[in-house]
Design an enzyme around this catalytic site. Structure first.
Site, PDB file in Angstrom:
ATOM      1  N   LYS A  14       0.871  -1.175   0.000  1.00 23.01           N
ATOM      2  CA  LYS A  14       0.000   0.000   0.000  1.00 23.01           C
ATOM      3  C   LYS A  14       0.908   1.225   0.000  1.00 23.01           C
ATOM      4  O   LYS A  14       1.833   1.321   0.805  1.00 23.01           O
ATOM      5  CB  LYS A  14      -0.864   0.048   1.256  1.00 23.01           C
ATOM      6  CG  LYS A  14      -1.940  -0.992   1.309  1.00 23.01           C
ATOM      7  CD  LYS A  14      -2.790  -0.785   2.560  1.00 23.01           C
ATOM      8  CE  LYS A  14      -3.831  -1.855   2.706  1.00 23.01           C
ATOM      9  NZ  LYS A  14      -4.630  -1.669   3.929  1.00 23.01           N
ATOM     10  N   ASP A 160     -11.179   1.900   8.494  1.00 22.87           N
ATOM     11  CA  ASP A 160     -10.484   2.528   7.384  1.00 22.87           C
ATOM     12  C   ASP A 160     -11.441   3.402   6.596  1.00 22.87           C
ATOM     13  O   ASP A 160     -12.542   2.992   6.270  1.00 22.87           O
ATOM     14  CB  ASP A 160      -9.896   1.483   6.441  1.00 22.87           C
ATOM     15  CG  ASP A 160      -8.602   0.878   6.980  1.00 22.87           C
ATOM     16  OD1 ASP A 160      -8.015   1.506   7.875  1.00 22.87           O
ATOM     17  OD2 ASP A 160      -8.202  -0.183   6.505  1.00 22.87           O
TER      18      ASP A 160
END
Length: 164
Positions: A14, A160
């Site tokens: 990521k 998230d």
């Protein structure tokens, strides 16, 4: 494993978008200015909302989202809370938290184990077919239990704000 004796594993990487943290700071500054302005107006209804404090709390959450070292720390905490550091518990769990790779985490990049055969929950939200609704009902119980465990047993929750 390879012929040279080295071992390999699949990972997911990521990476924050370039200038993401600066964009977040700029956007939060604008929101803070607007909240202060609205709070200064002679309206008791607006003052009751306490917009500056709400923006302050939202800012903490959003800034945490822009630091992947915090993401890695939260993943490790979830893994401890759900799996109790037991490989057997991890294998039996219906909920998967990827393992960050030690030494490969920074504020802008996180490398974590690749989770095979995982399906993002969001995929099920778009399927309104009869089969999709059946799957949603099957998922509702385990997801609700996981959420309640996070809130009431572990006193630890992290949601998230980004997909994936």
């Amino acid at each position: 494993n390879s012929d040279d004796g080295a071992s390999y594993r699949q990972v997911a990487v990521k990476v924050l978008h370039p200038n993401f943290q600066e964009s977040v700071q700029r956007d939060l500054l604008f929101i803070e200015i607007m909240a202060d302005f609205l709070n200064s107006l002679p309206s008791e209804h607006l003052k009751m909302l306490n917009l500056p404090r709400a923006v302050e709390e939202f800012s903490v959450v959003l800034r945490d989202q822009s630091d992947l070292t915090i993401e890695a720390k939260n993943l490790r905490q979830f893994r401890t809370n759900f799996y109790k550091d037991s490989e057997r518990n991890e294998e039996q769990s219906h909920i998967v938290f990827p393992q960050p790779v030690d030494g490969w985490v920074s504020s802008k990049v996180i490398v974590e184990d690749y989770v095979h055969n995982a399906t993002p929950i969001a995929k099920f939200l778009y399927d309104s077919s009869e089969e999709g609704m059946k799957t949603r009902k099957e998922l509702a119980g385990p997801l609700l239990r996981a959420f309640l465990k996070m809130v009431f047993m572990d006193n630890f929750i992290h949601g998230d704000l980004h997909p994936g």
